[in-house]
Design a protein around this motif. Sequence first.
Motif, PDB file in Angstrom:
ATOM      1  N   PHE A 121       0.997  -1.177   0.131  1.00 56.41           N
ATOM      2  CA  PHE A 121      -0.003  -0.298  -0.141  1.00 56.41           C
ATOM      3  C   PHE A 121       1.004   1.501   0.445  1.00 56.41           C
ATOM      4  O   PHE A 121       1.368   2.036   1.218  1.00 56.41           O
ATOM      5  N   GLY A 122       1.071   1.451  -1.155  1.00 48.89           N
ATOM      6  CA  GLY A 122       1.510   3.246  -1.668  1.00 48.89           C
ATOM      7  C   GLY A 122       1.296   3.838  -1.878  1.00 48.89           C
ATOM      8  O   GLY A 122       0.042   4.206  -2.540  1.00 48.89           O
ATOM      9  N   SER A 123       2.031   4.343  -3.150  1.00 51.58           N
ATOM     10  CA  SER A 123       0.877   5.635  -3.663  1.00 51.58           C
ATOM     11  C   SER A 123       0.288   5.181  -5.067  1.00 51.58           C
ATOM     12  O   SER A 123      -0.663   5.134  -4.659  1.00 51.58           O
ATOM     13  N   HIS A 131      -3.119   3.967  -2.912  1.00 55.44           N
ATOM     14  CA  HIS A 131      -3.501   4.757  -2.111  1.00 55.44           C
ATOM     15  C   HIS A 131      -4.586   5.220  -3.379  1.00 55.44           C
ATOM     16  O   HIS A 131      -5.404   5.740  -2.845  1.00 55.44           O
ATOM     17  N   ARG A 179       0.706   2.718   7.072  1.00 56.25           N
ATOM     18  CA  ARG A 179      -0.169   2.684   6.179  1.00 56.25           C
ATOM     19  C   ARG A 179      -1.283   2.189   6.208  1.00 56.25           C
ATOM     20  O   ARG A 179      -2.152   2.211   5.566  1.00 56.25           O
ATOM     21  N   LEU A 239      -3.823   4.522   7.112  1.00 54.94           N
ATOM     22  CA  LEU A 239      -3.844   5.087   5.833  1.00 54.94           C
ATOM     23  C   LEU A 239      -5.011   4.497   4.999  1.00 54.94           C
ATOM     24  O   LEU A 239      -6.196   5.650   4.979  1.00 54.94           O
ATOM     25  N   PRO A 290      -5.029  12.697  -3.658  1.00 54.48           N
ATOM     26  CA  PRO A 290      -3.739  11.673  -3.882  1.00 54.48           C
ATOM     27  C   PRO A 290      -3.254  12.463  -2.436  1.00 54.48           C
ATOM     28  O   PRO A 290      -3.028  14.511  -1.951  1.00 54.48           O
ATOM     29  N   ARG A 291      -2.996  11.736  -1.676  1.00 52.00           N
ATOM     30  CA  ARG A 291      -1.584  12.468  -0.668  1.00 52.00           C
ATOM     31  C   ARG A 291      -0.146  12.424  -0.435  1.00 52.00           C
ATOM     32  O   ARG A 291       0.647  11.659  -1.063  1.00 52.00           O
ATOM     33  N   SER A 312       9.155   2.793   3.069  1.00 55.68           N
ATOM     34  CA  SER A 312       8.339   3.031   2.775  1.00 55.68           C
ATOM     35  C   SER A 312       7.970   3.675   3.707  1.00 55.68           C
ATOM     36  O   SER A 312       7.109   3.515   4.766  1.00 55.68           O
ATOM     37  N   GLU A 329       4.067   8.736   3.333  1.00 52.03           N
ATOM     38  CA  GLU A 329       3.095   8.116   4.168  1.00 52.03           C
ATOM     39  C   GLU A 329       2.234   7.925   2.617  1.00 52.03           C
ATOM     40  O   GLU A 329       1.651   6.819   2.599  1.00 52.03           O
ATOM     41  N   ALA A 330       2.764   8.148   1.430  1.00 56.26           N
ATOM     42  CA  ALA A 330       1.846   7.516   0.102  1.00 56.26           C
ATOM     43  C   ALA A 330       2.612   8.185  -1.006  1.00 56.26           C
ATOM     44  O   ALA A 330       3.602   7.044  -1.389  1.00 56.26           O
ATOM     45  N   SER A 331       2.740   8.947  -1.558  1.00 58.19           N
ATOM     46  CA  SER A 331       3.507   9.864  -2.766  1.00 58.19           C
ATOM     47  C   SER A 331       4.536  11.031  -1.842  1.00 58.19           C
ATOM     48  O   SER A 331       4.133  11.692  -1.768  1.00 58.19           O
TER      49      SER A 331
END
Length: 310
Positions: free
Chosen positions: A153-155, A158, A180, A183, A279-280, A299, A302-304
Amino acid sequence: MPEPDAGEVRVRVRACGACRTDLHVAEGELAQLRSPLIPGHQVVGTVDSLGRGATRFGIGDRIGIAWLRSTCGRCRFCLASRENLCERSTYTGWTHDGGYAEYACVPEAFAYALPSMFEDAEATPLLCAGIIGYRALRRSQVPRGGRLGLYGFGSSAHITLQVARHWGCAVYVATREPDRRRLALDLGASWAGAPGDALPAKLDAAIVFAPAGALVPVALRDLDKGGTVALAGIHMTDLPAMAYEPHLFWEKTVQSVTANTREDGEALLAEAAAIPLRPRVTRYRLEEANRALADIKSSTVEASAVLMLD
Ligand SMILES: [Zn+2]
Ligand SMILES: [Zn+2]
């Protein structure tokens, strides 16, 4: 200062998303095709120069540059609306210089007009994380309102989760990272746990985002009969040996995802504006590109991750 070739435009870069693929390029997990190379394929900027014959955009227009940089338009895949499999395709930040820079050039036919509602930084992850996740979502064959598993669960995940929620899907997220998981729940996941944890329901479809082949049998085992696992990454560690049943019997399907067509990109951007996606993003300065990549590797973004210019 790059000069745009015929049919190309040059952009003054405002922001460039950092992607795990940049890490695969920098660390040699993808073949090195040129050196030195400027990475970066989620580029947002304004057109500041037009190559010969370029008429699609005007000076000052804000556009996006994505991973797929050109296709031949003539091979059997291009002619079958499968340009993502083109025999002579080129790629931003791999075969050609990308957007970790003040300026970048792109064939105008492969650039994207961007919905004005997204700030520069927010628009960047749509251009690869969003587009590839969207293609993976389509390849997973998840029905509207179905049950979808996301592994890693990354960019990209999400953003994909937000599209899937818009499609009425219940989303189950498996990731090792507790932050993650929080999130994912925050963004509307029905469940979040670690890979291998028992899920509360069998899945209609799953997408593996993490570049870890060991997750493929985990996802296959979590599928309901007739389900599909899509593999979203461009690189993955080897898959372990699998038993026929329970991993593949019952008409389970494994689908890889290779780049995208321009139609995928246009469809994702239209959907992003309609939802609207949020997008975060974590901002870095261009000079901090190595730190951004290290944070993706560990990792801890947070996301992107996004590199900002000026
Ligand atoms: Zn082709
Ligand atoms: Zn990417």
